[in-house]
Design an enzyme around this catalytic site. Structure first.
Site, short mmCIF file in Angstrom:
data_model
loop_
_atom_site.label_atom_id
_atom_site.label_comp_id
_atom_site.label_asym_id
_atom_site.label_seq_id
_atom_site.Cartn_x
_atom_site.Cartn_y
_atom_site.Cartn_z
N ASP A 522 0.93 -1.24 0.04
CA ASP A 522 0.06 -0.06 -0.03
C ASP A 522 0.91 1.12 -0.11
O ASP A 522 1.89 1.21 0.68
CB ASP A 522 -0.99 -0.02 1.30
CG ASP A 522 -1.86 1.21 1.27
OD1 ASP A 522 -2.76 1.31 0.29
OD2 ASP A 522 -1.64 1.91 2.16
N GLU A 575 1.05 -0.51 -5.27
CA GLU A 575 0.20 0.50 -5.34
C GLU A 575 0.77 1.74 -5.63
O GLU A 575 0.95 2.13 -4.48
CB GLU A 575 -0.86 0.56 -4.22
CG GLU A 575 -1.97 1.43 -4.74
CD GLU A 575 -2.66 2.45 -3.44
OE1 GLU A 575 -3.48 3.06 -3.65
OE2 GLU A 575 -1.73 2.32 -2.56
#
Length: 853
Positions: A522, A575
């Protein structure tokens, strides 16, 4: 059935607290200030939060007058007032003998030590008292070497044994042929010199008045952590750090117990607190293992299920109570204690693990169903989810599931992205072994498991990582550098060896201990740039004057290299929302910017997601002006290895659900939705779809209640509309898996060819995909609400005929039924720069897939 501590059944070596001395067992929100006496005062409880778990603050003089205000026990709770729901407690240590239960705590005897006790123990003489400095530091939790003061030590004329047992009235040393009472030194200290030349295997008989227990002495044991572990940790190369730090059940010097270790290099002292000592750590100080910054204590007899924390004396002398950063199990929020854990799970996924790496992920089908586990079916446990989730995902044909973060987090509204327990699956749905059971069930159903991993930041909760030992430790020293500007959290100090080791080992931990098949990392962009979300003047350039975070780059390269080396078949996914060069390039291949690749296997294509959603949200009459937003992705499609994500981020916070982004009436919205999914599944790259979008849920996702499953209830009037979209997703996945042209050359430009990339006036996107053997698939999407008859497209001239294999306008999916039944013959009519072509009917707002007949 393990024993629970209670007035009639205290933990090993502790009498139950008296009403005036009961420590508050729950963790506060905030930092413990130092009171004038040097001890932390009682702390208030936040609404809706468990009361603060703190160490008792009894002082040297009689241990009275400084205790926290007592709280009456709640119904169904342990005598300390904390809920015992869902918790287990370790049984008594082997050989522990318990007599009558005492009415309450009894202060240790005061006065001068005696050489003999009334039971006739002879040959024991008083020990030289501790210095005032050592005594004060030991009792105050600020001594670096309690084992140097406690336990057994050869001295002139015999063997000195000193014991710290708060609230005891007497302590007797028991060994083969030996029973010796230790003179009292006050404040729970007992010591004497025995006429022995060697240290025997001894036990302690601790007398609390009308209650006695027999226990092992924790301070007779050598360190239970090896030099190699400390060396590897110091170098940042301990790839299985969870086996060295934290709480680990083990056999040490022939005795079973739990070894506690924690990294706190700035601490004056560290003590273990928990159910075993009624959250009063006075009797369990840990020793510092040299310059490593690691503190250690082996507690014999302690076992699985024990609740614990670390009481840390900060550099300024104040104390703070912290959860274990390496805890492999935690209490269920809002409670915050760590739990001693040992896995007993026996995996049954050997076949899956053996073959998962047989084909590179870039050359394999890879369609992902993204799930927020606590809300997919609210209220289900991990094991109950194992009865439903694998069957559902397998029926829809997805190859993988991706869990939003499952690491422990205090606030459910963060969806797991503000982690406090990096090594513990959230206790909201069960134990770590229950989580293993769910993963095992998915593997046995042929489904891979990806997990969101959050190494970019951590929350400021004062019982977790923030200023863990009184100074910045996991975060950078500079407060401006440490603060994450977007989320009110703290960033990790990637330049610190031990912190980098903590995170790299954590990535390995989930893959090795839980058989995770992939990590979606993330917020990579926030890690890579020093100026991320910061104003001019609010950040400091790197040593080269640039904006790149060189420490974060090195960390990501090390993490990826380590995971790929240790865990065959695992994929890492970034990401990353910028155009950073080489996210999925090998770490040893240096790019034009002077950096080696980051080493990820895949990267989320945020540009495709943003552009394509922007296009389909426009009214069809305006789409021709935005045609380039849909074709632009093919300019950079092979610069990285991409995943096409329609994730949770795109269906919350006012962005609307996928079907609700579409213009038009309800029929047109669903038709757009279906056409978009058909286009997405045919586009180069892997696919990811968030739960609820597979059946065209119209409302935004909310973690409080999850998907609107009632839309699929046969009693609901529009159930067929939603079921039709779900049936399409099933067919997309089925056709996708059976068509190598859609995945075999995802990272090879030769696997794709536009037929006409300039059909903006028609809102049409026709292209070919090719398998490794050259076999094609023709995909045509008509994002116009009109039927286009006799629409001619150039096709390869060596293929005589085509057949429609998928049509998102099929009535089975809720469409109008316009299509191309039968065989479409290739004609020798030049078109789109090709020598042959085919004429077909394009349904309104629909995607067609055709294969050679």
């Amino acid at each position: 059935m393990t024993a629970r501590p209670s007035p009639a059944n205290p933990p090993a070596g502790m009498a139950p607290p008296s009403p005036s001395g009961s420590p508050s067992p729950h963790t506060p929100a905030g930092t413990t200030p130092s009171s004038p006496s040097g001890s932390p005062p009682p702390r208030p409880t936040a609404p809706g939060t468990a009361p603060a778990r703190g160490a008792a603050d009894d002082r040297a003089a009689g241990r009275s007058g400084h205790a926290a205000t007592p709280r009456p026990p709640a119904s169904g709770t342990a005598p300390t007032g904390r809920s015992t729901a869902g918790a287990t407690f370790a049984a008594r240590p082997p050989g522990l003998r318990d007599t009558a239960a005492p009415p309450g705590r009894t202060a240790g005897p005061a006065g001068p030590p005696r050489a003999e006790r009334p039971n006739g123990s002879h040959g024991v003489r008083a020990a030289t008292p501790l210095s005032d400095e050592d005594r004060g530091r030991l009792l105050g939790g600020a001594h670096h070497d309690p084992h140097g003061l406690l336990g057994a030590h050869p001295v002139r004329g015999g063997l000195l044994i000193r014991v710290l047992r708060p609230y005891a009235k007497g302590v007797t040393v028991l060994a083969k042929g030996l029973r010796a009472d230790l003179p009292a030194e006050g404040d729970g200290l007992f010591a004497g010199v025995l006429p022995l030349r060697t240290v025997p295997d001894y036990e302690l008989l601790v007398d609390y008045g009308n209650h006695t227990v027999t226990v092992q002495d924790p301070y007779r044991f050598l360190p239970a952590l090896g030099e190699l572990d400390l060396h590897l940790f110091g170098e940042g190369r301990h790839e299985q750090l969870w086996q060295a730090l934290g709480a680990r059940i083990m056999e040490h010097q022939g005795v079973t117990g739990t070894r506690f270790t924690v990294w706190a290099p700035n601490a004056q002292g560290v003590r273990v607190v928990g159910n075993v000592n009624y959250w009063d750590g006075t009797g369990f100080p840990m020793r510092s293992l040299g310059s490593s910054g690691v503190w250690e204590l082996f507690l014999p007899g302690l076992g699985e299920g024990e609740l614990y924390k670390f009481e840390i004396t900060r550099p300024d002398g104040s104390r703070t109570l912290r959860a274990d950063p390496m805890a492999r199990r935690t209490e269920c929020p809002p409670d915050t204690a760590s739990v001693v854990e040992a896995s007993h799970y026996r995996w049954m996924d050997a076949d899956w693990m053996a073959r998962r790496g047989a084909r590179p992920v870039h050359e394999a089908p890879f369609s992902v169903y993204e799930v927020h586990l606590p809300s997919w079916r609210p209220g289900l446990t991990y094991r109950q989810l194992a009865d439903q989730l694998p069957a559902y995902v397998k029926d829809l044909g997805f190859t993988h599931v991706e869990f939003m973060p499952v690491s422990e987090h205090p606030f459910g509204g963060s969806w797991g992205y503000q982690v406090t327990g990096f090594y513990a699956p959230t206790a909201r749905m069960g134990t770590p072994d229950d989580f293993r059971f769910l993963i095992d069930a998915l593997h046995r159903a042929g489904i891979g498991v990806l997990m969101d991993w959050v190494p970019a930041h951590f929350p400021r909760d004062d019982w977790a990582l923030a200023e863990f030992d009184g100074r910045p430790l996991y975060e950078p020293q500079d407060p401006a550098r440490a603060a994450h500007p977007d989320w009110g959290t703290l960033e990790f100090d990637y330049g610190r060896t031990e912190v980098r080791n903590f995170l790299v080992a954590n990535a390995v931990y989930w893959c090795e201990e839980f058989h995770i098949d992939g990590l979606r990392v993330d917020a990579v962009a926030s890690m890579l740039y020093l100026d991320y979300s910061r104003e001019d003047g609010g950040w400091t350039p790197n040593v080269h004057g640039g904006r790149e975070n060189l420490d974060a780059v090195a960390f990501l390269q090390e993490m990826n290299a380590t995971v790929y080396r240790r865990c065959p078949g695992v994929v890492t996914i970034a990401e990353e929302s910028t155009a950073w060069d080489g996210v999925t390039r090998a770490t040893h291949h240096v790019g034009p910017g002077g950096f080696g690749g980051l080493g990820f296997g895949l990267k989320w294509n945020m540009g495709w997601m943003h552009d394509s959603l922007g296009y389909v949200s426009k009214e069809p009459v305006h789409r021709k002006y935005h045609h380039g937003e849909m074709t632009f992705s093919m300019i950079y499609a092979y610069s990285e290895n991409y995943v096409l994500p329609i994730s949770h981020d795109e269906v919350v916070h006012g962005k609307r659900a996928l079907v609700s982004k579409m213009p038009g009436d309800w029929w047109q919205q669903r038709a757009n939705h279906r056409a978009y999914l058909g286009f997405m599944w045919a586009h180069p790259g892997k696919q990811l779809l968030f739960m609820g979008q597979e059946f065209a849920q119209g409302a935004e996702w909310a973690e409080s209640h999850g998907p609107d499953w009632w839309l699929l209830d046969p009693s609901y009037g529009a159930e067929a509309d939603h079921r039709g979209v779900r049936d399409l997703v099933r067919e997309l996945n089925r056709r996708y898996a059976a068509t190598p042209a859609l995945w075999e050359r995802d990272t090879d430009p030769a696997g794709f060819s536009w037929i006409d990339g300039e059909a903006g006036e028609d809102n049409v996107f026709p292209f070919l995909r090719f398998a490794a053997d050259g076999s094609p698939l023709l995909s045509v999407t008509n994002f116009s609400p009109v039927v286009r008859h006799a629409y001619r497209l150039g096709v390869p001239d060596h293929l005589p005929a085509w057949r429609e294999v998928l049509n998102t306008d099929d009535p089975r999916y809720g469409g109008s039924g316009v299509g191309n039944p039968g065989v479409l013959t290739t004609e020798p009519t030049p078109w789109n720069g090709r020598t042959a072509s085919v004429s077909l009917v394009l349904p309104p707002l629909a995607t067609l897939w055709l294969r050679p007949s």
